[in-house]
Design a protein around this motif. Structure first.
Motif, PDB file in Angstrom:
ATOM      1  N   VAL A  88      42.687  23.356  41.519  1.00  0.00           N
ATOM      2  CA  VAL A  88      42.065  24.677  41.634  1.00  0.00           C
ATOM      3  C   VAL A  88      40.722  24.659  42.347  1.00  0.00           C
ATOM      4  CG1 VAL A  88      43.292  25.582  39.630  1.00  0.00           C
ATOM      5  CG2 VAL A  88      41.026  24.533  39.331  1.00  0.00           C
ATOM      6  N   GLY A  89      40.219  23.470  42.665  1.00  0.00           N
ATOM      7  CA  GLY A  89      38.945  23.425  43.366  1.00  0.00           C
ATOM      8  C   GLY A  89      38.520  22.002  43.660  1.00  0.00           C
ATOM      9  N   ALA A  90      37.430  21.878  44.422  1.00  0.00           N
ATOM     10  CA  ALA A  90      36.919  20.565  44.797  1.00  0.00           C
ATOM     11  C   ALA A  90      35.404  20.574  44.804  1.00  0.00           C
ATOM     12  CB  ALA A  90      37.437  20.167  46.181  1.00  0.00           C
ATOM     13  N   MET A  91      34.842  19.459  44.399  1.00  0.00           N
ATOM     14  CA  MET A  91      33.418  19.182  44.602  1.00  0.00           C
ATOM     15  C   MET A  91      33.381  18.092  45.667  1.00  0.00           C
ATOM     16  SD  MET A  91      31.444  21.199  42.938  1.00  0.00           S
ATOM     17  CE  MET A  91      29.845  20.393  42.996  1.00  0.00           C
ATOM     18  N   ILE A  92      32.766  18.409  46.783  1.00  0.00           N
ATOM     19  CA  ILE A  92      32.774  17.542  47.959  1.00  0.00           C
ATOM     20  C   ILE A  92      31.405  16.895  48.126  1.00  0.00           C
ATOM     21  CG2 ILE A  92      33.044  17.498  50.468  1.00  0.00           C
ATOM     22  CD1 ILE A  92      34.793  20.077  50.124  1.00  0.00           C
ATOM     23  N   ARG A  93      31.398  15.571  48.236  1.00  0.00           N
ATOM     24  CA  ARG A  93      30.120  14.914  48.510  1.00  0.00           C
ATOM     25  C   ARG A  93      29.725  15.242  49.944  1.00  0.00           C
ATOM     26  NH1 ARG A  93      28.675   8.511  48.662  1.00  0.00           N
ATOM     27  NH2 ARG A  93      29.891   8.684  50.572  1.00  0.00           N
ATOM     28  N   ALA A  94      28.568  15.888  50.087  1.00  0.00           N
ATOM     29  CA  ALA A  94      28.073  16.254  51.410  1.00  0.00           C
ATOM     30  C   ALA A  94      27.284  15.109  52.024  1.00  0.00           C
ATOM     31  CB  ALA A  94      27.211  17.503  51.326  1.00  0.00           C
ATOM     32  N   GLY A  95      26.601  14.357  51.186  1.00  0.00           N
ATOM     33  CA  GLY A  95      25.783  13.268  51.691  1.00  0.00           C
ATOM     34  C   GLY A  95      25.086  12.549  50.571  1.00  0.00           C
ATOM     35  N   TYR A  96      24.177  11.675  50.969  1.00  0.00           N
ATOM     36  CA  TYR A  96      23.435  10.900  49.978  1.00  0.00           C
ATOM     37  C   TYR A  96      22.133  10.409  50.588  1.00  0.00           C
ATOM     38  CZ  TYR A  96      25.940   7.147  52.446  1.00  0.00           C
ATOM     39  OH  TYR A  96      26.477   6.325  53.417  1.00  0.00           O
ATOM     40  N   GLY A  97      21.201  10.150  49.691  1.00  0.00           N
ATOM     41  CA  GLY A  97      19.920   9.614  50.127  1.00  0.00           C
ATOM     42  C   GLY A  97      19.134  10.589  50.987  1.00  0.00           C
ATOM     43  N   PHE A  98      18.385  10.014  51.913  1.00  0.00           N
ATOM     44  CA  PHE A  98      17.432  10.793  52.694  1.00  0.00           C
ATOM     45  C   PHE A  98      17.954  11.244  54.049  1.00  0.00           C
ATOM     46  CE2 PHE A  98      14.968   8.061  49.866  1.00  0.00           C
ATOM     47  CZ  PHE A  98      14.354   9.050  49.113  1.00  0.00           C
ATOM     48  N   GLY A  99      19.263  11.257  54.243  1.00  0.00           N
ATOM     49  CA  GLY A  99      19.736  11.767  55.518  1.00  0.00           C
ATOM     50  C   GLY A  99      21.103  11.277  55.944  1.00  0.00           C
ATOM     51  N   THR A 100      21.903  10.789  55.015  1.00  0.00           N
ATOM     52  CA  THR A 100      23.237  10.313  55.380  1.00  0.00           C
ATOM     53  C   THR A 100      24.287  11.349  55.001  1.00  0.00           C
ATOM     54  OG1 THR A 100      22.514   8.041  54.975  1.00  0.00           O
ATOM     55  CG2 THR A 100      24.895   8.425  55.166  1.00  0.00           C
ATOM     56  N   VAL A 101      25.042  11.789  55.995  1.00  0.00           N
ATOM     57  CA  VAL A 101      26.145  12.721  55.767  1.00  0.00           C
ATOM     58  C   VAL A 101      27.388  11.908  55.426  1.00  0.00           C
ATOM     59  CG1 VAL A 101      27.603  14.494  56.841  1.00  0.00           C
ATOM     60  CG2 VAL A 101      25.159  14.379  57.403  1.00  0.00           C
ATOM     61  N   ASP A 102      28.113  12.342  54.402  1.00  0.00           N
ATOM     62  CA  ASP A 102      29.381  11.699  54.045  1.00  0.00           C
ATOM     63  C   ASP A 102      30.334  11.807  55.234  1.00  0.00           C
ATOM     64  OD1 ASP A 102      32.302  11.891  52.958  1.00  0.00           O
ATOM     65  OD2 ASP A 102      31.173  11.014  51.293  1.00  0.00           O
ATOM     66  N   ASN A 103      30.994  10.725  55.575  1.00  0.00           N
ATOM     67  CA  ASN A 103      31.890  10.686  56.745  1.00  0.00           C
ATOM     68  C   ASN A 103      33.020  11.709  56.697  1.00  0.00           C
ATOM     69  OD1 ASN A 103      30.439   8.598  57.903  1.00  0.00           O
ATOM     70  ND2 ASN A 103      31.727   7.004  56.995  1.00  0.00           N
ATOM     71  N   GLN A 104      33.474  12.087  55.518  1.00  0.00           N
ATOM     72  CA  GLN A 104      34.593  13.021  55.382  1.00  0.00           C
ATOM     73  C   GLN A 104      34.153  14.427  54.986  1.00  0.00           C
ATOM     74  OE1 GLN A 104      37.954  12.432  56.043  1.00  0.00           O
ATOM     75  NE2 GLN A 104      37.103  10.595  56.958  1.00  0.00           N
ATOM     76  N   TYR A 105      32.859  14.659  54.906  1.00  0.00           N
ATOM     77  CA  TYR A 105      32.330  15.937  54.415  1.00  0.00           C
ATOM     78  C   TYR A 105      32.903  17.142  55.161  1.00  0.00           C
ATOM     79  CZ  TYR A 105      28.825  19.687  54.126  1.00  0.00           C
ATOM     80  OH  TYR A 105      28.195  20.888  54.005  1.00  0.00           O
ATOM     81  N   ARG A 106      32.695  17.220  56.437  1.00  0.00           N
ATOM     82  CA  ARG A 106      33.152  18.396  57.200  1.00  0.00           C
ATOM     83  C   ARG A 106      34.673  18.510  57.219  1.00  0.00           C
ATOM     84  NH1 ARG A 106      29.416  22.434  57.913  1.00  0.00           N
ATOM     85  NH2 ARG A 106      27.396  21.440  58.129  1.00  0.00           N
ATOM     86  N   VAL A 107      35.362  17.385  57.285  1.00  0.00           N
ATOM     87  CA  VAL A 107      36.832  17.388  57.245  1.00  0.00           C
ATOM     88  C   VAL A 107      37.307  17.951  55.908  1.00  0.00           C
ATOM     89  CG1 VAL A 107      38.884  15.885  57.233  1.00  0.00           C
ATOM     90  CG2 VAL A 107      37.037  15.462  58.866  1.00  0.00           C
ATOM     91  N   ASN A 108      36.649  17.538  54.808  1.00  0.00           N
ATOM     92  CA  ASN A 108      37.045  18.029  53.487  1.00  0.00           C
ATOM     93  C   ASN A 108      36.734  19.513  53.318  1.00  0.00           C
ATOM     94  OD1 ASN A 108      38.155  15.607  52.606  1.00  0.00           O
ATOM     95  ND2 ASN A 108      36.214  14.871  51.802  1.00  0.00           N
ATOM     96  N   VAL A 109      35.598  19.971  53.827  1.00  0.00           N
ATOM     97  CA  VAL A 109      35.268  21.398  53.774  1.00  0.00           C
ATOM     98  C   VAL A 109      36.323  22.190  54.538  1.00  0.00           C
ATOM     99  CG1 VAL A 109      33.648  23.154  54.616  1.00  0.00           C
ATOM    100  CG2 VAL A 109      32.784  21.147  53.388  1.00  0.00           C
ATOM    101  N   THR A 110      36.647  21.756  55.738  1.00  0.00           N
ATOM    102  CA  THR A 110      37.657  22.438  56.549  1.00  0.00           C
ATOM    103  C   THR A 110      39.010  22.434  55.842  1.00  0.00           C
ATOM    104  OG1 THR A 110      36.504  21.875  58.590  1.00  0.00           O
ATOM    105  CG2 THR A 110      38.837  22.442  58.786  1.00  0.00           C
TER     106      THR A 110
END
Length: 161
Positions: free
Chosen positions: A28-50
């Protein structure tokens, strides 16, 4: 395990996800890791949002924090908020706190740091949330102060995909 009516926690660690299958499985839903630390974007973030958006799956996002003071928490929050631009989350934007270095800060300092992060998320127009585990929520943090600050309190009862 019956996955129906569950919210999943996803990041680069799950690699490529078949979001159509996730929907068919009754998630029914997802919590997606967008990133971590001081400026690292999760490699799958945008793909998972899409993937969520294309399949009508509500989602929120979380930022895995390494901050150990208010100034660094605000930098992480600013990065997270900028990273969230162009998305339409139905669920909150969360600060994921569970590093040993953060526990060593003490309850007062850690709670103040979390509130600073969440205040920035709220000021940017998003619903903030703390994303942590039950041990941290009951032992490490000053939960009453966090709850009375009127933002959602989320625990890791969200299952990994």
């Amino acid at each position: 395990m019956n996955m129906a009516n569950q919210v999943v926690d996803v990041s680069t660690f799950q690699q490529t996800i078949d979001w159509s299958q996730v929907k068919q499985d009754g998630i029914v839903g997802a919590m997606i890791r967008a990133g971590y630390g001081f400026g690292t974007v999760d490699n799958q973030y945008r793909v998972n949002v899409t993937g969520c958006e294309n399949n009508g799956i509500p989602y929120g996002m979380y930022h895995y924090s390494y901050a150990t003071n208010i100034e660094d928490a605000k930098k992480e929050a600013e990065f997270f908020i900028n990273n969230a631009k162009g998305t339409s989350p139905s669920y909150p934007l969360a600060m994921d706190v569970e590093e040993a270095s953060q526990a060593a800060m003490g309850k007062q300092a850690l709670t103040a740091m979390i509130l600073a992060f969440c205040d920035m998320v709220k000021a940017a127009g998003y619903q903030p949330m703390l994303y942590t585990n039950l041990n941290w929520a009951t032992i490490i943090l000053i939960c009453l102060k966090l709850i009375t600050q009127a933002f959602e309190f989320g625990l890791h009862n969200i299952i990994p995909l």
